[in-house]
Design a protein around this motif. Structure first.
Motif, PDB file in Angstrom:
ATOM      1  N   SER A 132      37.124 -39.357 -26.758  1.00  0.00           N
ATOM      2  CA  SER A 132      37.476 -38.082 -26.458  1.00  0.00           C
ATOM      3  C   SER A 132      38.214 -37.798 -25.427  1.00  0.00           C
ATOM      4  O   SER A 132      38.814 -36.654 -25.133  1.00  0.00           O
ATOM      5  CB  SER A 132      35.951 -37.407 -26.109  1.00  0.00           C
ATOM      6  OG  SER A 132      35.267 -38.300 -25.065  1.00  0.00           O
ATOM      7  N   SER A 133      38.394 -38.833 -24.360  1.00  0.00           N
ATOM      8  CA  SER A 133      39.443 -38.738 -23.381  1.00  0.00           C
ATOM      9  C   SER A 133      39.600 -40.077 -22.805  1.00  0.00           C
ATOM     10  O   SER A 133      38.688 -41.206 -22.810  1.00  0.00           O
ATOM     11  CB  SER A 133      38.962 -37.715 -22.081  1.00  0.00           C
ATOM     12  OG  SER A 133      37.592 -38.286 -21.574  1.00  0.00           O
ATOM     13  N   ALA A 134      40.472 -40.581 -22.020  1.00  0.00           N
ATOM     14  CA  ALA A 134      40.893 -41.809 -21.719  1.00  0.00           C
ATOM     15  C   ALA A 134      41.812 -41.713 -20.196  1.00  0.00           C
ATOM     16  O   ALA A 134      42.570 -41.134 -20.395  1.00  0.00           O
ATOM     17  CB  ALA A 134      41.410 -42.801 -22.380  1.00  0.00           C
ATOM     18  N   THR A 135      41.514 -42.737 -19.273  1.00  0.00           N
ATOM     19  CA  THR A 135      42.546 -42.774 -18.179  1.00  0.00           C
ATOM     20  C   THR A 135      42.852 -44.185 -17.873  1.00  0.00           C
ATOM     21  O   THR A 135      42.313 -45.079 -18.383  1.00  0.00           O
ATOM     22  CB  THR A 135      41.688 -42.260 -16.686  1.00  0.00           C
ATOM     23  OG1 THR A 135      40.512 -43.156 -16.409  1.00  0.00           O
ATOM     24  CG2 THR A 135      41.103 -40.937 -17.220  1.00  0.00           C
ATOM     25  N   VAL A 136      44.156 -44.318 -17.437  1.00  0.00           N
ATOM     26  CA  VAL A 136      44.567 -45.415 -17.084  1.00  0.00           C
ATOM     27  C   VAL A 136      44.852 -45.835 -15.366  1.00  0.00           C
ATOM     28  O   VAL A 136      45.047 -44.963 -14.795  1.00  0.00           O
ATOM     29  CB  VAL A 136      45.592 -45.910 -17.731  1.00  0.00           C
ATOM     30  CG1 VAL A 136      46.846 -45.142 -17.163  1.00  0.00           C
ATOM     31  CG2 VAL A 136      46.193 -47.306 -17.627  1.00  0.00           C
ATOM     32  N   GLN A 137      44.654 -47.040 -15.139  1.00  0.00           N
ATOM     33  CA  GLN A 137      44.920 -47.375 -13.685  1.00  0.00           C
ATOM     34  C   GLN A 137      45.693 -48.565 -13.672  1.00  0.00           C
ATOM     35  O   GLN A 137      45.287 -49.805 -14.260  1.00  0.00           O
ATOM     36  CB  GLN A 137      43.687 -47.636 -12.981  1.00  0.00           C
ATOM     37  CG  GLN A 137      43.962 -48.156 -11.513  1.00  0.00           C
ATOM     38  CD  GLN A 137      44.530 -47.164 -10.550  1.00  0.00           C
ATOM     39  OE1 GLN A 137      44.024 -46.142 -10.347  1.00  0.00           O
ATOM     40  NE2 GLN A 137      45.579 -47.360 -10.287  1.00  0.00           N
ATOM     41  N   THR A 138      47.057 -48.659 -13.188  1.00  0.00           N
ATOM     42  CA  THR A 138      48.004 -49.620 -13.234  1.00  0.00           C
ATOM     43  C   THR A 138      47.841 -50.533 -12.018  1.00  0.00           C
ATOM     44  O   THR A 138      47.162 -49.946 -11.215  1.00  0.00           O
ATOM     45  CB  THR A 138      49.417 -49.464 -13.441  1.00  0.00           C
ATOM     46  OG1 THR A 138      49.720 -48.583 -12.214  1.00  0.00           O
ATOM     47  CG2 THR A 138      49.540 -48.419 -14.820  1.00  0.00           C
ATOM     48  N   LEU A 139      48.031 -51.941 -12.268  1.00  0.00           N
ATOM     49  CA  LEU A 139      47.864 -53.026 -11.247  1.00  0.00           C
ATOM     50  C   LEU A 139      49.094 -53.591 -11.067  1.00  0.00           C
ATOM     51  O   LEU A 139      49.599 -54.039 -12.268  1.00  0.00           O
ATOM     52  CB  LEU A 139      46.602 -53.748 -11.354  1.00  0.00           C
ATOM     53  CG  LEU A 139      45.257 -53.038 -11.588  1.00  0.00           C
ATOM     54  CD1 LEU A 139      44.181 -53.970 -12.129  1.00  0.00           C
ATOM     55  CD2 LEU A 139      44.691 -52.514 -10.259  1.00  0.00           C
ATOM     56  N   HIS A 140      49.620 -54.334  -9.938  1.00  0.00           N
ATOM     57  CA  HIS A 140      50.947 -54.949  -9.829  1.00  0.00           C
ATOM     58  C   HIS A 140      50.870 -55.879  -8.912  1.00  0.00           C
ATOM     59  O   HIS A 140      49.978 -55.718  -8.022  1.00  0.00           O
ATOM     60  CB  HIS A 140      52.125 -53.891  -9.723  1.00  0.00           C
ATOM     61  CG  HIS A 140      51.957 -53.191  -8.494  1.00  0.00           C
ATOM     62  ND1 HIS A 140      51.175 -52.009  -8.024  1.00  0.00           N
ATOM     63  CD2 HIS A 140      52.387 -53.500  -7.136  1.00  0.00           C
ATOM     64  CE1 HIS A 140      51.081 -51.544  -6.918  1.00  0.00           C
ATOM     65  NE2 HIS A 140      52.106 -52.428  -6.255  1.00  0.00           N
ATOM     66  N   SER A 141      51.757 -56.996  -9.105  1.00  0.00           N
ATOM     67  CA  SER A 141      52.019 -58.025  -8.300  1.00  0.00           C
ATOM     68  C   SER A 141      53.254 -58.474  -8.196  1.00  0.00           C
ATOM     69  O   SER A 141      53.914 -58.421  -9.330  1.00  0.00           O
ATOM     70  CB  SER A 141      51.185 -59.093  -8.589  1.00  0.00           C
ATOM     71  OG  SER A 141      50.942 -60.323  -7.567  1.00  0.00           O
ATOM     72  N   GLN A 142      53.689 -58.996  -7.322  1.00  0.00           N
ATOM     73  CA  GLN A 142      55.230 -59.574  -7.096  1.00  0.00           C
ATOM     74  C   GLN A 142      55.017 -61.024  -7.422  1.00  0.00           C
ATOM     75  O   GLN A 142      56.402 -61.453  -7.669  1.00  0.00           O
ATOM     76  CB  GLN A 142      55.727 -59.198  -5.442  1.00  0.00           C
ATOM     77  CG  GLN A 142      55.701 -57.837  -5.364  1.00  0.00           C
ATOM     78  CD  GLN A 142      57.201 -57.300  -6.420  1.00  0.00           C
ATOM     79  OE1 GLN A 142      56.778 -56.462  -7.244  1.00  0.00           O
ATOM     80  NE2 GLN A 142      58.451 -57.515  -6.197  1.00  0.00           N
ATOM     81  N   ASN A 143      54.017 -61.595  -7.481  1.00  0.00           N
ATOM     82  CA  ASN A 143      53.997 -62.992  -7.594  1.00  0.00           C
ATOM     83  C   ASN A 143      53.072 -63.403  -8.551  1.00  0.00           C
ATOM     84  O   ASN A 143      51.884 -62.824  -8.424  1.00  0.00           O
ATOM     85  CB  ASN A 143      53.702 -63.766  -6.319  1.00  0.00           C
ATOM     86  CG  ASN A 143      54.884 -63.558  -5.263  1.00  0.00           C
ATOM     87  OD1 ASN A 143      55.986 -63.966  -5.272  1.00  0.00           O
ATOM     88  ND2 ASN A 143      54.380 -62.742  -4.131  1.00  0.00           N
ATOM     89  N   SER A 144      53.313 -64.393  -9.431  1.00  0.00           N
ATOM     90  CA  SER A 144      52.314 -64.846 -10.366  1.00  0.00           C
ATOM     91  C   SER A 144      51.105 -65.596  -9.765  1.00  0.00           C
ATOM     92  O   SER A 144      51.409 -66.236  -8.829  1.00  0.00           O
ATOM     93  CB  SER A 144      52.953 -65.869 -11.382  1.00  0.00           C
ATOM     94  OG  SER A 144      53.480 -67.039 -10.827  1.00  0.00           O
TER      95      SER A 144
END
Length: 478
Positions: free
Chosen positions: A415-427
């Motif tokens: 019925s609905s959905a949201t997203v939260q992105t995550l990020h990193s500069q190093n593996s």
């Protein structure tokens, strides 16, 4: 688009389609879907105390009896009420005693490791005079097998051939007993596998074959390393194959060699997340209709089952749907008629949040059910209300990319959905919170530049998601 391959926290986190985490999302034949919510059947009250064992058994005329047992009593579900069918004087097991069930012809047998094996063909249970005190019982061929008895925790007993009321050892009747001492430890579980009896210790297992007098049963230790079962309910038959939970893995056994299931997907994660002290309380149930095994286990720091892993037998994928439960079974629904409709709600709007195509409404349907922390029987037939997935990691150690869009392919859109992105500069580094967004036209438009990306998607309402795709644009190299 990339197909989802299920929850696999132990795998390489850059594997396409991998889920590094999920909540209330379980594997389906195609993709992953929101886990059903537990719904209380109308008119069935709570047990008077915590459920320590439950079963649906069938007599020879195919009539069924539904039981739930507490530490002090055995109850049968009759006409929507829990009727006390305990022996005279009740039971005095420890607070942690759990019941084992077996059906032998028209007789229902129960064992709790504290009193002699109990028997009932109708009405109340009573002691079997010659039976041992046993922790585990099951029927196999013409016998009932009892394991981990009062005489010795590594001992097995079998009743007389075709007579579950006679347990006095005799070559004439073929009632017998013996010990399984080729591997250390006590017997933890047992079950029939075709014509064989399988007895488990925590890190070993034995195959028993009927050979007749004088030995009656011949036992052979199964080759397979340290495969074993942690508890009497941590095993289920998935169609001629045992699925069982060991101290540090999940296993399948078809009568030849045990095969590990969790390597490279959830084994290491499970060892870290589960309570090693109370893992013996683990309960497995096979939902044959949906081809899924539900594993209810105690999380680290917990004494009761509050974690759930779900394994799809055909796709071999995993999911999660944590719940707090006391016991689980495949319950047979009473169904709904026009005469009983109003017991579920005074109006259409007041009815449970259950799809009209759900087995909840059909008499005789077998549905996964549990006793929750309030001692109430509930069936997993409600519509999914919320779920989430966390993707694996996408990126490059040398190149910075700009994440522009995430799109999911649905078998059933939420019925609905949201997203939260995550990020990193190093593996291998810590992921920071990045851009967020709401689903629009089946996609999430987000902007974030980094070397490594992943995302958490939260769904509202029922959902089945099958594929995922992310759009990136080169943003520079070091």
């Amino acid at each position: 688009m990339t197909p989802l391959i299920g929850f696999a926290p132990d795998a390489d986190q850059t594997t396409p389609g991998l889920l590094s985490d999920c909540q209330n999302l379980i594997p389906a034949l195609i993709g992953m879907e929101g886990a059903p919510e537990p719904v209380a059947p109308a008119g069935i009250p709570a047990l008077p105390a915590s459920c320590r064992g439950t079963a649906v058994v069938y007599k020879l005329n195919n009539t069924r009896r539904i039981f739930a047992a507490t530490t002090a009593g055995i109850y049968e579900l009759v006409a929507g009420a829990w009727v006390d069918q305990s022996r005279v004087g009740g039971y005095s097991g420890s607070a942690d005693s759990r019941w084992s069930f077996a059906q032998f012809g028209d007789a229902t047998l129960m064992a709790n490791g504290a009193q002699p094996i109990q028997r009932s063909t109708s009405g109340a249970f009573a002691d079997i005079a010659t039976a041992p005190v046993a922790d585990i019982i099951f029927s196999v061929g013409s016998f009932v097998m009892a394991l981990n008895t009062g005489a010795s925790t590594d001992q097995w007993h079998c009743c007389a051939v075709f007579d579950d009321t006679d347990w006095t050892p005799s070559l004439t009747t073929q009632a017998a007993s013996g010990r399984l001492v080729a591997a250390p430890g006590h017997l933890t579980a047992g079950a029939r596998l075709g014509e064989y009896a399988i007895a488990y210790k925590e890190r070993s297992m034995f195959l028993g074959q009927y050979v007749g007098p004088p030995a009656i049963w011949d036992w052979t230790q199964v080759a397979g390393g340290d495969a074993g079962c942690v508890g009497k309910h941590a095993i289920c038959d998935i169609g001629g194959v045992h699925f069982f939970v060991g101290p540090d893995n999940f296993w399948l056994f078809d009568g030849t060699r045990p095969v590990p299931l969790g390597d490279g997907t959830v084994r290491r994660w499970f060892v870290e997340k589960a309570s090693s002290d109370y893992l013996y309380k683990t309960t497995c149930v096979f939902d044959r209709e949906n081809n899924r095994v539900w594993v209810f286990y105690p999380k680290a720091g917990s004494k009761e089952c509050d974690g759930v892993l779900v394994y799809h037998v055909q796709t071999k994928q995993w999911g999660r749907a944590d719940r707090s439960v006391q016991a689980a079974l495949m319950h047979v629904t009473p169904g709904v008629t026009f005469d009983t409709w109003d017991s579920f709600g005074a109006s259409i709007d007041a009815l449970p949040s259950v799809g009209f195509d759900s087995p909840f409404w059909s008499a005789g349907a077998r549905v996964l059910s549990v006793f929750d922390s309030s001692n109430q029987l509930k069936s997993y037939t409600g519509l999914s209300t919320s779920s989430s997935l966390t993707t694996g990691e996408v990126g490059d150690d040398d190149a910075v990319t700009k994440l522009q869009q995430i799109r999911l392919r649905y078998g059933k859109a939420p019925s609905s959905a949201t997203v939260q992105t995550l990020h990193s500069q190093n593996s291998g580094g810590t992921f920071a919170v990045g851009a967020s967004g709401t689903m629009n036209d089946g996609k999430f438009d987000v902007l974030r530049a980094a070397r490594w990306h992943k995302a958490v998607v939260n769904f509202a309402g029922p959902v089945r998601v099958t594929h995922i795709n992310a759009t990136f644009k080169a943003a520079g190299r070091r």
